[in-house]
Motif scaffolding. Sequence first.
Motif, PDB file in Angstrom:
ATOM      1  N   THR A 132       0.836  -1.197   0.000  1.00  0.00           N
ATOM      2  CA  THR A 132       0.000   0.000   0.000  1.00  0.00           C
ATOM      3  C   THR A 132       0.868   1.244   0.000  1.00  0.00           C
ATOM      4  N   ASP A 133       0.533   2.182  -0.877  1.00  0.00           N
ATOM      5  CA  ASP A 133       1.226   3.471  -0.877  1.00  0.00           C
ATOM      6  C   ASP A 133       0.966   4.202   0.435  1.00  0.00           C
ATOM      7  N   PRO A 134       1.918   5.064   0.877  1.00  0.00           N
ATOM      8  CA  PRO A 134       1.668   5.862   2.085  1.00  0.00           C
ATOM      9  C   PRO A 134       0.389   6.668   1.937  1.00  0.00           C
ATOM     10  N   ALA A 135      -0.368   6.775   3.040  1.00  0.00           N
ATOM     11  CA  ALA A 135      -1.671   7.430   2.983  1.00  0.00           C
ATOM     12  C   ALA A 135      -1.563   8.900   2.642  1.00  0.00           C
ATOM     13  N   GLY A 154       6.861   5.685  -2.576  1.00  0.00           N
ATOM     14  CA  GLY A 154       5.717   4.785  -2.568  1.00  0.00           C
ATOM     15  C   GLY A 154       6.121   3.462  -3.174  1.00  0.00           C
ATOM     16  N   VAL A 155       5.129   2.649  -3.500  1.00  0.00           N
ATOM     17  CA  VAL A 155       5.387   1.337  -4.106  1.00  0.00           C
ATOM     18  C   VAL A 155       5.830   1.547  -5.548  1.00  0.00           C
ATOM     19  N   LEU A 156       6.919   0.918  -5.926  1.00  0.00           N
ATOM     20  CA  LEU A 156       7.452   1.016  -7.280  1.00  0.00           C
ATOM     21  C   LEU A 156       7.170  -0.270  -8.044  1.00  0.00           C
ATOM     22  N   GLN A 200      -2.823  -2.779 -17.928  1.00  0.00           N
ATOM     23  CA  GLN A 200      -4.074  -2.402 -17.280  1.00  0.00           C
ATOM     24  C   GLN A 200      -3.762  -1.696 -15.967  1.00  0.00           C
ATOM     25  N   PRO A 201      -4.371  -0.526 -15.704  1.00  0.00           N
ATOM     26  CA  PRO A 201      -4.075   0.192 -14.465  1.00  0.00           C
ATOM     27  C   PRO A 201      -4.580  -0.558 -13.239  1.00  0.00           C
ATOM     28  N   VAL A 202      -3.720  -0.651 -12.236  1.00  0.00           N
ATOM     29  CA  VAL A 202      -4.066  -1.289 -10.972  1.00  0.00           C
ATOM     30  C   VAL A 202      -3.819  -0.274  -9.856  1.00  0.00           C
ATOM     31  N   PRO A 203      -4.836   0.090  -9.077  1.00  0.00           N
ATOM     32  CA  PRO A 203      -4.657   1.104  -8.033  1.00  0.00           C
ATOM     33  C   PRO A 203      -4.114   0.497  -6.746  1.00  0.00           C
ATOM     34  N   SER A 204      -3.608   1.359  -5.892  1.00  0.00           N
ATOM     35  CA  SER A 204      -3.195   0.955  -4.544  1.00  0.00           C
ATOM     36  C   SER A 204      -4.448   0.771  -3.684  1.00  0.00           C
ATOM     37  N   PRO A 205      -4.486  -0.212  -2.790  1.00  0.00           N
ATOM     38  CA  PRO A 205      -3.434  -1.175  -2.424  1.00  0.00           C
ATOM     39  C   PRO A 205      -3.261  -2.272  -3.478  1.00  0.00           C
TER      40      PRO A 205
END
Length: 268
Positions: A132-135, A154-156, A200-205
Motif C-alpha cells: 500500500t502506498d503511504p496514505a 511509494g510502491v514502485l 491495465q491500471p491497478v490502483p493501490s493497495p
Amino acid sequence: MNDHLDPGYAGAAEDRELGHAKPTRIGAGAWIAVGAALVGIVFGTAYAQASSSATDVDRTRTEMLAKVRSAEDQGRTLAAGRDELAARVEDLRARVLAGDAEGAEVLGRLRELEAAAAVEPVHGPGLVVTLTDPAARPDLSDSSQRVGGSPQAGVLDRDLQSVVNAMWASGAEAVAVGDVRVGPDVTIRQAGGAMLVDNQPVPSPYRVSAIGSQAKLQTAFVVSDAYLRMAAVRDLYGVGFTIADSGDLQLPAATGRETRFAQETGAP
C-alpha cells in the motif's frame, strides 16, 4: 558661496517671461483620468484573453476526458464480447473432442497447456501479499511525523516485480496482481503515477495473490530477498506491507495472445 541662488528660481522667472503657465487641477485630473482609462483597458483586455484561454483549456480537457471514458467503455464492451466468444469456443471444443478417447486425450492436453499459460480461471488456497502506498505526505515541520528517506516514496514497479517473482520461486501455481492474472508474457510497469499490469491500471493497495501450499509459500517467502526488501521499504518509507493466508482465492484468466516464438531454457 558666490552662486547661492537655486537655479530653479531663475527657471521659474524665465517661464513667467515666456508666458508658460502651471497646469491647472482640471487639466491634471483629465490626464490622470485618461491614464487610468488606458490602464483599465489594458487590464480588461488581458483579463478577457485569460478568461478565453481558460475556457478553451477547460473545453479541451472536457473533450479529452469524454474521449477517454468512451474508449474505456468501448474496451470493456470488447473485452466482454471476447470473453463470451471464448466461452462459446471452449464449449464447442469440449463437445467435439470429448466424443472419443483420442479427442479426450487431446482435450486433456489442451487444458494442461491452458493452465500453464494462465488462460483459464482458477481457485484454491494460497497467500496474499498487500502493498500500500503511504496514505499522505507527512508534515515535516512536526518531528513526530518525520520518517527516513523521501516523503514522496511509494510502491514502485520493481517492488511488485520482486514480490511476484518471489511467489513463483516459492512454489506458486498461479499469481494475480489485483484483478489481473500474471501469465507468461505479462509485464509490470509504471507510467507516471499509474501502475500498469499487463497494460491495465491497478490502483493501490496492490494485492498480490498466489495459489499454492500456504505453508510452503509462507515459509519460502519470508526468507526471500523480496520480503527483506519490502520490510526495509515499510520501515523506511511507511509503505504498507502485509501477508495473509486465504482459504479460497479466485483468480481470473489471463489474456490469451498468439505466441510467435518460444525457446525452451531448461528446468526452472
